[in-house]
Each structure stands twice: as C-alpha cells, then as structure tokens.
Design a protein around this motif. Structure first.
Motif, mmCIF file in Angstrom:
data_model
loop_
_atom_site.group_PDB
_atom_site.id
_atom_site.type_symbol
_atom_site.label_atom_id
_atom_site.label_comp_id
_atom_site.label_asym_id
_atom_site.label_seq_id
_atom_site.Cartn_x
_atom_site.Cartn_y
_atom_site.Cartn_z
ATOM 1 N N TYR A 157 4.965 3.142 4.937
ATOM 2 C CA TYR A 157 4.377 1.812 4.925
ATOM 3 C C TYR A 157 5.388 0.782 4.438
ATOM 4 O O TYR A 157 6.410 1.121 3.840
ATOM 5 N N MET A 158 5.067 -0.485 4.710
ATOM 6 C CA MET A 158 5.888 -1.583 4.219
ATOM 7 C C MET A 158 5.804 -1.651 2.691
ATOM 8 O O MET A 158 4.813 -1.248 2.081
ATOM 9 N N ASP A 159 6.874 -2.190 2.085
ATOM 10 C CA ASP A 159 6.928 -2.273 0.620
ATOM 11 C C ASP A 159 5.761 -3.064 0.049
ATOM 12 O O ASP A 159 5.201 -2.704 -0.993
ATOM 13 N N ASN A 160 5.384 -4.138 0.724
ATOM 14 C CA ASN A 160 4.289 -4.965 0.221
ATOM 15 C C ASN A 160 2.977 -4.183 0.204
ATOM 16 O O ASN A 160 2.189 -4.274 -0.745
ATOM 17 N N THR A 161 2.739 -3.375 1.251
ATOM 18 C CA THR A 161 1.520 -2.566 1.312
ATOM 19 C C THR A 161 1.492 -1.533 0.199
ATOM 20 O O THR A 161 0.460 -1.332 -0.465
ATOM 21 N N VAL A 162 2.621 -0.875 -0.034
ATOM 22 C CA VAL A 162 2.681 0.155 -1.078
ATOM 23 C C VAL A 162 2.499 -0.476 -2.459
ATOM 24 O O VAL A 162 1.786 0.071 -3.315
ATOM 25 N N SER A 163 3.126 -1.622 -2.688
ATOM 26 C CA SER A 163 2.980 -2.275 -3.994
ATOM 27 C C SER A 163 1.544 -2.676 -4.258
ATOM 28 O O SER A 163 1.036 -2.505 -5.374
ATOM 29 N N ASN A 164 0.863 -3.205 -3.244
ATOM 30 C CA ASN A 164 -0.543 -3.581 -3.416
ATOM 31 C C ASN A 164 -1.421 -2.356 -3.662
ATOM 32 O O ASN A 164 -2.378 -2.408 -4.446
#
Length: 574
Positions: A157-164
C-alpha cells in the motif's frame, strides 16, 4: 486434582472449581476450536489448564467465600467487583476479541462524520481485522509484531494509507487501555527507532501541484473537448476560481447562486455506491452566517457562466434515490446521474491533464486532429508512444491509418440504390444496419468532387504531471498570495479558520471582498486574452462564444503546455 472421563468415543476433563462455587467440579469437553477430545491426554491437559486458571482466580479472592455457594459466573462478577474496589484492572475483561469489541462497543460510540466512519471501516475491513480481529485484546502486547505487520503493509500500500491504518490501530488500543482492557498500547510509535533517513524522507513535505489561470482554462477546455459537453468547462472554471473541494463542486445547485454570490452549504459524498448530501468538510459553510464564513463573491464572468449553465440545466434533475436531496445540480453526468470521482479521474482528467490516453496496455499519448480547430478532436485508438528522433506512421494489422487523407463522403448522397443515404447520413447494409465505411460508389464520387482533406495531427503534452482536482484549490491560494490579498480574506474564501489571537481580531471587510473579485476578474481576462492569441476559435461552444468577444488577437504563439500541430512525418508524441 484434574482427571478425565470416557464418554463413548470421546473424553472430557474434570477440574476443581474455586471454593464457594457450585458445582464443585467443572467440565471441559471441547478444545479451543470447538472439537471434542478424541485422546485422553488432550482432555487431561485441558482440564489441568482450567484447574490452574481456577487456582489463580481463587488466590485473588479476599474475604469469606460465598455461603451458600453460587454459580461460577456470579462468583466471577463478585471477584471483578473486588478488583475494582482495590483499583485493579479486570484481567478477564480483555478476553473479548478485537473484532467483537470494535463492532459492538467502539464503532457505535464514535460521533464522527460519515466520511470518517467510512474510512475507518475500510482500514478495519481491509487491513486491521484480517490480521488481529480474531485475537483477544489482552494478547495484543507485542511491539515487534505490530511493527512487522506495518512493514509488510508498506510493500502493498501507499505510505499514506499505511500511516493512517497504523494511527487507527493506535487509537483503538489507546481507547482499550483507557477502558482497562489492555495494559499497554503496543501500536504506539516509539521515538528514534528505525532508519532515520527513511523517516526524514517520509516526513518530507509532499509537493502539491498548482496551475496558472491560463493552464486552468486549457485544462477545462480539454475536458470539455473530450466529453463533448460545455458543462465540464464551466465546472472546472468554477472550481478553480472558487476553490471548491470535489464534494462541494458536485453539490453546487442553481438556487445557491444569489445576488452575485455562491452559497456553499453542502457537499456530495460517495458512500457504498450511493451519493449522500451532507454538511461541508469540518463545517466550513460559506453562507454569510456570522458563525461560519462568507459566501463566495463571484467575478462577473463567472456569474454569467453559471447563469448560462442554469438555463441549460433547468429541466435536468438527478436520478438518485433521494439521499442526495434530488435537487437541480448544475454538474451532472450526461445520463443525469452524479459524476464519480474515480471514474472522472480516469477519463477525461488523465487525458486532459497528463496527456495520456485512458487505455490499457502500452502508453499512448492523446492524438487529435487539429483540422476541426483548437484543441483538436481526439482520434481513437491512438498510436503507441515510441522513442527516437526518426518516426514513421506505424503499419501492420490493426494499426489505424491516421496519416492518410480523409474522404468526406457524408457530404454527398449515396448512389447505392439499396442504401439511399442522404447527405449527413451513414450508409446502411442490406439488413439496414449502419456500415463502418461508406459504399465504394459514394467514396469514389467524393474523391472526384474534391471532398478530400489532410488531417492535421498533433498530440497533447502534459499540462502538469501529478495534478489532481484538489490542486485547483491550491491554485486559488497561490493566485491570492500573488495578488497580496489579506490573509483573513484568503482563509475565508477557502473555508479555513484563522488560528491564534489573529482569528479573534481579524475580519473580512467589503473592500477586501471587492478587491478579491476585481483581482479574480483580471486574472480571467488575462487568461482569455492569452488563449485567444493561441487560436481565435475552439471546438468547445461556450469558449468559442467567449473568444468572439476578444477583438484584438495577436499572432499565434507556441507554448510548451498545449497541443503542437505536426506534419504527417512528424513524431506524434509532440
């Protein structure tokens, strides 16, 4: 002491209950998977484990035992009351699984916006619950296990998705800790751990693309040319000059345009394949209510465009089930439904903004015929992009011959007696179905009478790679910065609160509003003059009418962001 009993083909284990519990002996006849015990040793081991657990609970009991004895469930509740009285955490409370706790306790208690709940459900359904949903809460204590899970997610997944997703799990375990269900929050990030360089790169500010007014005009023109609708041109000009979010743009209705102002009091969100009308994001109403922000003052050109759009859309309503309010929305899909963000991002946005045809397979630039006027008429399927300075039109089976002259046979009637197509009509086969190619006699007659022309082939270069529709909102902020608009007026236009003590004392005056309207009008007029110098006409009707008003048109100029006409032997990549 624990022991076993034979029950036909199966075994069951017996263990001693704590003092004050009836019956004195408890029974365990299934394993954790709900299967009976086929072996005596398995039943005995399970009984011994249960007896050890009962012994641990009995050691926590303080005071006299219940007399007369009570059932084990009631005895356990009495023990929990003793723990609470001593200020201790209930060790059995965390036995509930994460999925059961989230679905029955945590989610129903959240008071969040519809979009936030939707995003939470997506993170839970797709990434958190498949891994941890079946686990009891008290087992989620391993920091390394959660870090490994996050590392694996980053490969998919994209970094933003994983961080959220990680942040949501942290919030869940924080609330579980406050409720006394876990001792520690194993999802909380520990500082100064991991690769410092990677973390700094992750914290690097993401580049937000923006456009100049001329680029916005060209983008809107391209979208309208691809869809064949003036609506798209008006929609993106409105979005850029008003700084609307996608949902707010889709919720624009004719009755919200009053006295030269646009009232923003709703957004249209997509929820489970349906559209729902809700309040703007973070309550950012722009309606002149003193509790919120001022209505959007419209420059004269934009008010005229929106009035024209209202007249064109007067009789068209959406075909929803009523959740959207069933109003007269100004920007609808051609069939009357609402425009979906994902679909529009694929077409026409990607082709108009990035210059790439929305087709599967090898990359193909948008190929157009400029003979019909600027910005050209799209030719499908486009040729594949190729490398190198020397280029020749592709040949072979299935390759379109866009480099050949066009025979305008439809300007003549078809001489075939069985067809009888009149000028402007397509030829038909014997069974009455339209033919892809005119009859040979019609083509021959068109050639003899000189109805043959050369295509003016060109490709679209990218306007701004990586731009999203939200980038137009950033563009408006840049324009206002360049025009030195007061900070309070800029934030008011975008629906943002001014932080700190400045927000208490700063106010938007009428002179600020008037100055902003004048600056926006000037930017439009400048962009329209620049566009007129490129070409005096357009394939988009609404823009063509606007260009007529430009009486002084200089010689055409070439800009690197627009289509470049090409000769037949020129590289079609532009």
């Amino acid at each position: 002491m624990a022991y076993t009993e034979s029950r036909g083909k199966f075994y069951r284990g017996r263990y001693r209950n704590p003092p004050g519990v009836r019956p004195k002996w408890g029974t365990v006849s299934e394993n954790l998977n709900g299967e009976p015990f086929f072996r005596k040793t398995d039943a005995l081991r399970a009984a011994q484990n249960k007896e050890a657990e009962m012994h641990r609970l009995a050691n926590e009991w303080q005071g006299p035992v219940p007399d007369p004895p009570v059932p084990f469930g009631e005895w356990l509740r009495m023990l929990q009351a003793q723990r609470r009285a001593r200020g201790e955490r209930d060790l059995t409370a965390g036995a509930i699984t994460l999925q059961e706790w989230v679905e029955t306790k945590w989610l129903p208690a959240q008071d969040l916006a519809v979009l936030s709940i939707r995003n939470y459900r997506q993170h839970l359904r797709n990434r958190i619950l498949p891994t941890f949903g079946h686990r009891p809460l008290y087992t989620l204590t391993d920091f390394e296990e959660i870090n490994l899970w996050e590392k694996q997610l980053r490969t998919r997944y994209m970094d933003n998705t994983v961080s959220n997703t990680r942040s949501l799990l942290t919030t869940l375990l924080n609330d579980a800790r406050d409720a006394g269900l876990v001792d520690v929050n194993a999802a909380a990030r520990r500082r100064r751990r991991g690769k410092v360089a990677e973390q700094r790169k992750g914290r690097t500010k993401k580049v937000r693309e923006w456009l100049t007014p001329l680029q916005v005009l060209l983008l809107a023109e391209r979208c309208a040319a691809l869809t064949g609708r003036d609506d798209d041109f008006v929609m993106w000009i409105t979005d850029a000059w008003c700084g609307l979010r996608w949902g707010e743009l889709m919720a624009v209705r004719g009755d919200r345009i009053r006295d030269g102002k646009l009232i923003v009091d709703a957004q249209l969100i997509e929820l489970d394949q349906r559209h729902l009308l809700s309040d703007p994001k973070d309550g950012s109403f722009r309606n002149d209510d003193p509790r919120f922000f001022g209505a959007l003052d419209l420059p004269p050109f934009l008010e005229a465009l929106l009035r024209r759009q209202i007249e064109r859309r007067r009789r068209l309503e959406c075909h929803c089930d009523g959740l959207c309010g069933a109003g007269r929305f100004l920007f609808l899909a051609q069939e009357g439904g609402h425009i979906r963000h994902r679909n529009y991002s694929e077409f026409p946005w990607r082709a108009a903004c990035h210059g790439k045809a929305p087709e599967s397979g090898p990359e193909r630039p948008v190929l157009v015929d400029m003979a019909y006027g600027w910005p050209g008429v799209e030719l499908k399927p486009a040729w594949r992009a190729v490398e190198g300075a020397d280029w020749t039109p592709p040949r072979g089976r299935g390759q379109p011959r866009w480099d050949l002259p066009v025979i305008d046979a439809h300007v003549l009637p078809c001489p075939n007696r069985k067809c009888g197509a009149r000028p402007g009509e397509e030829c038909r086969s014997v069974n009455g179905l339209p033919k892809r190619q005119p009859h040979a006699g019609r083509l021959t007659a068109a050639v003899e009478q000189g109805h043959v022309r050369e295509r003016r082939l060109a490709t679209w270069l990218p306007i701004k790679a990586g731009l999203t529709p939200h980038g137009l909102r950033h563009s408006l902020r840049v324009w206002m910065d360049e025009d030195r608009i007061p900070e309070v007026a800029k934030l008011d236009r975008l629906g943002h609160s001014m932080p700190g003590i400045g927000g208490t004392y700063a106010h938007v005056s009428e002179s600020m509003r008037q100055e902003l309207v004048e600056k926006l009008q000037q930017r439009w007029e400048t962009a329209l003059r620049q566009r007129a110098r490129m070409s005096a006409t357009s394939t988009v009707a609404v823009l063509r009418d606007l260009l007529v008003s430009q009486t002084q048109i200089s010689a055409p100029v070439r800009l690197p962001i627009v289509s470049q006409p090409a000769e037949r032997t020129t590289d079609p990549r532009g």
